[in-house]
Design a protein around this motif. Structure first.
Motif, PDB file in Angstrom:
ATOM      1  N   LYS A   1      31.985  32.420  58.457  1.00 20.80           N
ATOM      2  CA  LYS A   1      32.041  33.304  57.284  1.00 20.80           C
ATOM      3  C   LYS A   1      32.489  32.499  56.070  1.00 20.80           C
ATOM      4  O   LYS A   1      33.372  31.650  56.157  1.00 20.80           O
ATOM      5  CB  LYS A   1      33.000  34.465  57.529  1.00 20.80           C
ATOM      6  N   VAL A   2      31.859  32.790  54.918  1.00 21.30           N
ATOM      7  CA  VAL A   2      32.234  32.174  53.649  1.00 21.30           C
ATOM      8  C   VAL A   2      32.692  33.277  52.700  1.00 21.30           C
ATOM      9  O   VAL A   2      32.011  34.302  52.556  1.00 21.30           O
ATOM     10  CB  VAL A   2      31.047  31.418  53.008  1.00 21.30           C
ATOM     11  N   THR A   3      33.826  33.054  52.054  1.00 13.58           N
ATOM     12  CA  THR A   3      34.381  34.041  51.124  1.00 13.58           C
ATOM     13  C   THR A   3      34.630  33.391  49.772  1.00 13.58           C
ATOM     14  O   THR A   3      35.206  32.303  49.701  1.00 13.58           O
ATOM     15  CB  THR A   3      35.710  34.609  51.666  1.00 13.58           C
ATOM     16  N   ASN A   4      34.192  34.058  48.729  1.00 14.65           N
ATOM     17  CA  ASN A   4      34.549  33.649  47.378  1.00 14.65           C
ATOM     18  C   ASN A   4      35.900  34.273  47.064  1.00 14.65           C
ATOM     19  O   ASN A   4      35.995  35.450  46.728  1.00 14.65           O
ATOM     20  CB  ASN A   4      33.486  34.126  46.381  1.00 14.65           C
ATOM     21  N   ASN A   5      36.957  33.485  47.206  1.00 13.92           N
ATOM     22  CA  ASN A   5      38.300  34.027  46.998  1.00 13.92           C
ATOM     23  C   ASN A   5      38.854  33.685  45.616  1.00 13.92           C
ATOM     24  O   ASN A   5      40.066  33.746  45.388  1.00 13.92           O
ATOM     25  CB  ASN A   5      39.253  33.551  48.100  1.00 13.92           C
ATOM     26  N   GLY A   6      37.952  33.330  44.708  1.00 16.55           N
ATOM     27  CA  GLY A   6      38.359  33.073  43.341  1.00 16.55           C
ATOM     28  C   GLY A   6      38.089  34.270  42.448  1.00 16.55           C
ATOM     29  O   GLY A   6      37.727  35.362  42.905  1.00 16.55           O
ATOM     30  N   SER A   7      38.214  34.048  41.142  1.00 19.12           N
ATOM     31  CA  SER A   7      38.082  35.146  40.177  1.00 19.12           C
ATOM     32  C   SER A   7      36.729  35.176  39.483  1.00 19.12           C
ATOM     33  O   SER A   7      36.471  36.067  38.677  1.00 19.12           O
ATOM     34  CB  SER A   7      39.187  35.028  39.117  1.00 19.12           C
ATOM     35  N   ARG A   8      35.848  34.213  39.782  1.00 19.69           N
ATOM     36  CA  ARG A   8      34.533  34.157  39.151  1.00 19.69           C
ATOM     37  C   ARG A   8      33.435  34.267  40.197  1.00 19.69           C
ATOM     38  O   ARG A   8      33.563  33.768  41.305  1.00 19.69           O
ATOM     39  CB  ARG A   8      34.345  32.829  38.397  1.00 19.69           C
TER      40      ARG A   8
ATOM     41  N   LEU B   1      24.569  14.958  57.974  1.00 22.81           N
ATOM     42  CA  LEU B   1      24.202  16.296  57.522  1.00 22.81           C
ATOM     43  C   LEU B   1      23.095  16.840  58.416  1.00 22.81           C
ATOM     44  O   LEU B   1      22.078  16.178  58.644  1.00 22.81           O
ATOM     45  CB  LEU B   1      23.718  16.227  56.075  1.00 22.81           C
ATOM     46  N   LYS B   2      23.268  18.066  58.916  1.00 25.14           N
ATOM     47  CA  LYS B   2      22.259  18.691  59.767  1.00 25.14           C
ATOM     48  C   LYS B   2      21.971  20.137  59.369  1.00 25.14           C
ATOM     49  O   LYS B   2      21.224  20.839  60.055  1.00 25.14           O
ATOM     50  CB  LYS B   2      22.695  18.646  61.232  1.00 25.14           C
ATOM     51  N   GLY B   3      22.559  20.573  58.259  1.00 25.54           N
ATOM     52  CA  GLY B   3      22.268  21.915  57.768  1.00 25.54           C
ATOM     53  C   GLY B   3      22.900  22.117  56.410  1.00 25.54           C
ATOM     54  O   GLY B   3      23.972  21.576  56.124  1.00 25.54           O
ATOM     55  N   PHE B   4      22.211  22.846  55.524  1.00 22.31           N
ATOM     56  CA  PHE B   4      22.788  23.190  54.225  1.00 22.31           C
ATOM     57  C   PHE B   4      22.087  24.432  53.696  1.00 22.31           C
ATOM     58  O   PHE B   4      20.937  24.721  54.034  1.00 22.31           O
ATOM     59  CB  PHE B   4      22.671  22.033  53.223  1.00 22.31           C
ATOM     60  N   LYS B   5      22.801  25.171  52.882  1.00 24.52           N
ATOM     61  CA  LYS B   5      22.229  26.370  52.287  1.00 24.52           C
ATOM     62  C   LYS B   5      23.006  26.711  51.018  1.00 24.52           C
ATOM     63  O   LYS B   5      24.240  26.714  51.023  1.00 24.52           O
ATOM     64  CB  LYS B   5      22.290  27.558  53.251  1.00 24.52           C
ATOM     65  N   ARG B   6      22.283  26.995  49.944  1.00 28.79           N
ATOM     66  CA  ARG B   6      22.910  27.380  48.680  1.00 28.79           C
ATOM     67  C   ARG B   6      22.936  28.902  48.620  1.00 28.79           C
ATOM     68  O   ARG B   6      21.890  29.552  48.748  1.00 28.79           O
ATOM     69  CB  ARG B   6      22.133  26.802  47.503  1.00 28.79           C
ATOM     70  N   ILE B   7      24.129  29.465  48.430  1.00 30.38           N
ATOM     71  CA  ILE B   7      24.275  30.924  48.429  1.00 30.38           C
ATOM     72  C   ILE B   7      25.030  31.365  47.177  1.00 30.38           C
ATOM     73  O   ILE B   7      25.749  30.578  46.551  1.00 30.38           O
ATOM     74  CB  ILE B   7      25.007  31.428  49.684  1.00 30.38           C
ATOM     75  N   TYR B   8      24.867  32.626  46.820  1.00 27.98           N
ATOM     76  CA  TYR B   8      25.561  33.205  45.662  1.00 27.98           C
ATOM     77  C   TYR B   8      26.513  34.283  46.173  1.00 27.98           C
ATOM     78  O   TYR B   8      26.116  35.161  46.954  1.00 27.98           O
ATOM     79  CB  TYR B   8      24.563  33.813  44.685  1.00 27.98           C
ATOM     80  N   LEU B   9      27.763  34.208  45.743  1.00 27.70           N
ATOM     81  CA  LEU B   9      28.762  35.199  46.134  1.00 27.70           C
ATOM     82  C   LEU B   9      29.508  35.680  44.893  1.00 27.70           C
ATOM     83  O   LEU B   9      29.981  34.875  44.086  1.00 27.70           O
ATOM     84  CB  LEU B   9      29.770  34.600  47.122  1.00 27.70           C
ATOM     85  N   LYS B  10      29.616  36.986  44.765  1.00 29.29           N
ATOM     86  CA  LYS B  10      30.455  37.544  43.717  1.00 29.29           C
ATOM     87  C   LYS B  10      31.919  37.319  44.065  1.00 29.29           C
ATOM     88  O   LYS B  10      32.272  37.071  45.223  1.00 29.29           O
ATOM     89  CB  LYS B  10      30.182  39.033  43.560  1.00 29.29           C
TER      90      LYS B  10
ATOM     91  N   SER C   1      32.180  38.222  50.731  1.00 25.65           N
ATOM     92  CA  SER C   1      32.073  37.378  51.917  1.00 25.65           C
ATOM     93  C   SER C   1      30.675  37.493  52.504  1.00 25.65           C
ATOM     94  O   SER C   1      29.999  38.514  52.330  1.00 25.65           O
ATOM     95  CB  SER C   1      33.093  37.785  52.980  1.00 25.65           C
ATOM     96  N   ARG C   2      30.271  36.450  53.223  1.00 27.49           N
ATOM     97  CA  ARG C   2      28.982  36.488  53.907  1.00 27.49           C
ATOM     98  C   ARG C   2      29.064  35.675  55.190  1.00 27.49           C
ATOM     99  O   ARG C   2      29.642  34.580  55.194  1.00 27.49           O
ATOM    100  CB  ARG C   2      27.875  35.934  53.028  1.00 27.49           C
ATOM    101  N   SER C   3      28.500  36.207  56.246  1.00 28.61           N
ATOM    102  CA  SER C   3      28.416  35.483  57.508  1.00 28.61           C
ATOM    103  C   SER C   3      27.088  34.736  57.575  1.00 28.61           C
ATOM    104  O   SER C   3      26.046  35.277  57.196  1.00 28.61           O
ATOM    105  CB  SER C   3      28.546  36.437  58.690  1.00 28.61           C
ATOM    106  N   LEU C   4      27.148  33.506  58.026  1.00 28.85           N
ATOM    107  CA  LEU C   4      25.957  32.666  58.121  1.00 28.85           C
ATOM    108  C   LEU C   4      25.850  32.088  59.517  1.00 28.85           C
ATOM    109  O   LEU C   4      26.860  31.887  60.201  1.00 28.85           O
ATOM    110  CB  LEU C   4      26.023  31.517  57.118  1.00 28.85           C
ATOM    111  N   THR C   5      24.614  31.797  59.923  1.00 26.12           N
ATOM    112  CA  THR C   5      24.370  31.142  61.201  1.00 26.12           C
ATOM    113  C   THR C   5      23.383  30.002  61.019  1.00 26.12           C
ATOM    114  O   THR C   5      22.324  30.185  60.417  1.00 26.12           O
ATOM    115  CB  THR C   5      23.815  32.126  62.243  1.00 26.12           C
ATOM    116  N   PHE C   6      23.756  28.817  61.468  1.00 25.77           N
ATOM    117  CA  PHE C   6      22.839  27.686  61.580  1.00 25.77           C
ATOM    118  C   PHE C   6      22.523  27.482  63.048  1.00 25.77           C
ATOM    119  O   PHE C   6      23.419  27.569  63.897  1.00 25.77           O
ATOM    120  CB  PHE C   6      23.463  26.402  61.027  1.00 25.77           C
ATOM    121  N   ASN C   7      21.279  27.206  63.342  1.00 25.07           N
ATOM    122  CA  ASN C   7      20.888  26.879  64.705  1.00 25.07           C
ATOM    123  C   ASN C   7      20.569  25.396  64.787  1.00 25.07           C
ATOM    124  O   ASN C   7      19.595  24.928  64.201  1.00 25.07           O
ATOM    125  CB  ASN C   7      19.679  27.714  65.131  1.00 25.07           C
ATOM    126  N   LEU C   8      21.411  24.674  65.501  1.00 29.65           N
ATOM    127  CA  LEU C   8      21.220  23.239  65.655  1.00 29.65           C
ATOM    128  C   LEU C   8      20.232  22.980  66.782  1.00 29.65           C
ATOM    129  O   LEU C   8      20.462  23.359  67.930  1.00 29.65           O
ATOM    130  CB  LEU C   8      22.551  22.551  65.950  1.00 29.65           C
TER     131      LEU C   8
END
Length: 879
Positions: A779-786, A810-819, A823-830
């Motif tokens: 899980k990724v969380t934007n815990n800032g104010s912006r 490096l074996k995985g990357f993804k650019r995401i937008y969070l307000k 929070s958002r849950s992500l899954t990479f399949n290696l």
């Protein structure tokens, strides 16, 4: 491409290039079977090739393939460029950030969209050109892009054209480009991509034509080949370009290992292969592996090099058949590959047969294309430092100083292998537009890149006046001697032209035989010594106040010539330029400026009352690039001899720091720069690369908080030259983040934000069977104010491997937008391939043992520098 190429060399092959195209007849009345779209491409290709004479076949293997008028086959030029937008075309086009900047976005979706838009503009240019029977260079649909060489050493001047130092990132971005450019139509290619330069190629530029490279099988398969394999096997790239250099004693365009064994046999590549431009001549002129053009050409063709770019050694293939060195049937193999691509592009079908024929010039610089250029420029910017939240700046500043060699330099944002847009945004212009009319935005070049001496440009397109207009009055004549009535007249703001063969200069004025004059009136604002600089490959004149002036410079007319005029304040000078062209490519450039010797302390005093100082420095595509005539301190032949920021820039930054005002350092560059003093002493640092037509706007948007930066470094920023191995050593030992054992200044994947992110709940199985994919969830969380974007990065390491492996990869990357707060849950399949290790023999193996997985906003060892934290877990592959 090889700059010394002479169009004269093309004479024999180009005799019929402008021959009229015989239109393909209606379906009910085809003269030849190859004209019938109802047949398979293979049937049509076989029929066409069977009708060609040997002489015609050989001529079709040059990049400038002539028309075969008797069969209705039009001329075609294979040489076209689209590195970051359509390049070198006479049309105005959208220019995106340089490739290294696009890599910094870590966004495959953005790159895919950029490639789609680029293909649209390419189709528009092609469709418009064939209406006028213009079939010259840079007007076709086979683009020699992308450059997927590994940027193993930051000194390489062409590294800016790549997607960085990592094979996985390069492969991912390259695949996105190829699939976007080539399209998804089941029958037709929108455009044809070409993976270059195959395969072990990354400088030094001055040695590339004669350099023999040998690397072990581990480095070959672990570093240099993965991106090429991905594009050939999975992206189905239409073309591949072989490199200039030799590999293990054989020129790359005649390599048993690279071309025959790996590319054709192992990877089953069925597309076309082109040489780099002039590379066939290198066989016998530089590498000395062959005695003459005939033997070199035969060897290249037998190894699968189907097109010769740049020169005409392949014309000797006609004699080679007679000498029994090669058979006509072996030449047919190459011909069939070449014509297959042309048929897949729809070049032999009636106009309107495919949807791409409908793309018009309305696609050029379309609003959505320009918007995407700005989006990618914003995405590419990497925030390296932001001490005490210096950024973003307030928009109510009363005075801001924007200084430095890239502050208002339109050339730097465009990079190399570029096109030209209608509008270019520089940092100064964008910052001035961002602030209110009451703000004082001071701009000064201050210094040159490497010296305190520089030329302050005089923009005659802005300050010159003629017939009540700003700029130059341009008059074009359809003759070579400026006689009669002009065929076209217009007002122009700049004189910087490359007119390609077979194109129009303006309107209906053909490039083949024309002349032109430009006039303006300049009123000197001060008493100065103005230097006028002119360059072109045909006769030109400078006339001031009715008198032709004698120019000093290179006698062959190919270099820059100059004239110094002493001006008096308030006096008006009538300036006229004349140019005459009869045949071949035409180039003409003109600029004016005043020589300045800067005093750094005086510059600092001049801006000490500013609320903030933005220094826009770094380097420039005028210093780094392909086989260049550059010899300044720290630069040689297009490469760099040092990665340190030029000393004069550091000296100026030290003087600016003494003002006590916030100093923001904006770097423009195509490669990593060592900036240890700046990293410790400036208030904030942005790396903005060469940002394309909207590069300046993107910088201003980040500086003032209208965009929250999230770019990541696709290359390692080392501390100094001492961190580097020998430039001509292609071993990967202690190179790039995967093998560098010391601590870098800024690591691969590094980049800050105006907000903060937290990673949690990393889950993965504790053990898995081999040959199975491994899901990695977190899980990724934007815990800032912006609100903001985050680039999620996943790395794999093998801490207890019995075999050599990367420190991490490096074996995985993804650019995401969070307000903010989201929070958002992500899954990479290696995949098993992601978890594999390369043996010393170059064989990929999945071995049992412990594997460490790290996810976060950077590499795990740089987390103390970042607000983003990385988290790690390990699992075991069972035997």
């Amino acid at each position: 491409m090889k700059k010394k190429l002479k169009l004269l060399l093309f004479g024999i092959a180009l005799l019929t290039i402008c021959a009229s195209y015989v239109p393909i007849k209606p379906k009910s009345n085809y003269l030849y079977r190859f004209q019938n779209p109802a047949l398979t491409i293979e049937q049509r290709v076989n029929d066409l090739v069977s009708r060609l004479t040997l002489q015609e076949k050989v001529a079709q293997m040059l990049n400038s393939a002539p028309a075969v008028e008797r069969l209705g086959i039009p001329a075609y030029n294979w040489w076209n460029e689209s590195l970051h937008g359509i390049a070198r075309t006479p049309f105005k086009v959208t220019v995106y950030p340089q490739a290294i900047g696009m890599a910094a976005t870590f966004d495959v979706n953005s790159l895919h969209q950029m490639a789609e838009y680029t293909a649209d503009e390419g189709r528009a240019i092609y469709n418009e050109s064939i209406k006028k029977n213009q079939r010259g260079i840079y007007l076709g649909l086979t683009y020699w892009t992308p450059n997927i060489n590994i940027f193993r050493d930051p000194r390489w001047g062409r590294g800016q054209e790549t997607y960085g130092e990592d094979p996985f990132l390069t492969a991912s971005m390259g695949k996105a480009f190829v699939t976007g450019l080539q399209g998804t139509d089941p029958v037709y290619l929108k455009a044809a991509a070409c993976a270059k330069h195959y395969a072990v190629h990354s400088g030094p530029e001055p040695l590339r034509h004669e350099f023999n490279i040998d690397v072990n099988d581990y480095d070959l398969w672990d570093t240099y080949l993965p991106a090429f394999r991905e594009l050939v096997v999975n992206a189905k790239v239409a073309g591949v370009m072989c490199a200039y250099n030799a590999f293990r004693g054989q020129p790359c365009c005649g390599s048993d290992i690279l071309l025959t064994d790996i590319l054709r046999n192992q990877w089953k590549f069925t597309g076309y292969m082109t040489s780099d431009c002039g590379a066939i001549d290198d066989f016998y002129q530089k590498h000395k592996t062959h005695t003459d053009a005939e033997k070199a050409s035969v060897d290249a063709v037998l190894h699968g090099t189907d097109v010769e770019c740049g020169n005409v050694s392949y014309l000797s293939l006609y004699k080679a058949v007679q000498d029994h060195l090669i058979t006509e049937q072996q030449i047919d193999v190459s011909l069939k590959r070449l014509f297959t691509i042309r048929f897949r592009l729809g070049l032999f079908d009636p106009i309107g047969s495919n949807k791409y024929d409908k793309i018009t010039t309305a696609a050029l610089e379309a609003p959505e294309h320009k918007a995407h250029a700005l989006k990618m420029a914003r995405q590419s910017i990497v925030l390296l430092k932001n001490q005490n939240n210096t950024l973003p700046l307030s928009k109510i500043l009363k005075k801001i100083a924007v200084i430095g060699p890239n502050a208002d330099n339109a050339n730097s944002v465009l990079g190399n292998y570029n096109g030209f847009p209608s509008e270019i945004s520089t940092p100064y212009k964008a910052i001035k537009a961002k602030l209110s009319n009451n703000a004082d935005v001071f701009c000064d070049q201050a210094i040159n890149y490497t010296s305190a001496s520089y030329t302050r440009n005089i923009d005659l397109g802005e300050v010159g006046r003629v017939d009540g207009h700003k700029g130059f009055k341009a008059e074009y004549y359809q003759n070579g001697d400026l006689s009669g009535t002009p065929a076209a007249t217009r007002i122009e703001s700049a004189i910087n032209y490359i007119w390609r063969e077979g194109t129009f200069v303006t309107g209906n004025v053909s490039q083949k035989n024309f002349s032109a004059s430009w006039t303006t009136n300049y009123t000197a604002p001060s008493t100065d010594e103005i230097t006028f600089e002119l360059s072109g490959n045909k006769p030109y004149k400078l006339v001031i106040d009715g008198q032709e002036r004698t120019l000093s410079g290179e006698p062959d007319g190919m270099g820059v010539k100059s004239y110094v005029l002493s001006t008096v304040q308030g006096k008006t000078y009538h300036i006229k330029l004349e140019y005459r062209q009869t045949e071949g490519r035409a180039t003409f450039n003109f600029k004016a400026g005043v020589a300045i010797k800067a005093d750094l302390n005086v510059i600092a005093q001049r801006v000490k009352d500013a609320d903030a100082i933005v220094f826009v420095g770094g380097i420039s595509p005028q210093l780094e690039g392909e086989e260049m005539r550059v010899n300044y301190e720290g630069f040689s032949g297009g490469d760099r001899t040092s990665i340190q920021l030029p000393k004069v820039q550091t000296d100026l930054l030290k003087a600016l720091k003494q003002t006590g005002k916030p100093v923001i350092f904006v770097i423009m560059t195509g490669s990593a720069i060592a900036i240890p003093w700046e990293a410790e002493n400036t208030s904030a640092i942005l790396n903005a690369w060469y940002g394309g037509q909207s590069g300046g706007t993107a910088i201003a948007d980040v500086l003032f908080g209208d965009y929250n930066p999230a770019g990541r470094l696709p290359v390692t920023f080392y501390k100094s030259d001492d961190d580097l191995s020998k430039f001509d050593d292609y071993s990967m030992n202690n190179r790039t983040y995967r093998y560098f054992t010391d601590k870098p200044l800024y690591g691969f994947g590094y980049g800050l934000s105006y907000t903060t992110f937290k990673y949690s709940q990393l889950t993965l199985p504790s053990a898995v069977d081999g040959n199975k994919a491994v899901p990695v969830t977190f899980k990724v969380t934007n815990n800032g104010s912006r609100d903001g974007e985050e680039v999620v990065e996943l790395y794999v390491s093998h801490p207890n491997s019995p075999m050599k492996t990367a420190i991490r990869a490096l074996k995985g990357f993804k650019r995401i937008y969070l307000k903010a707060g989201e929070s958002r849950s992500l899954t990479f399949n290696l995949s098993p391939q992601d978890l594999s290790i390369t043996s010393k023999d170059g064989i990929t193996k999945e071995l049992p043992g412990k594997i460490m997985v790290s996810v976060g906003g950077s590499q795990p060892d740089t987390q103390t520098r970042l607000t983003q934290k990385t988290i790690e877990r390990s699992f075991t592959i069972k035997s």
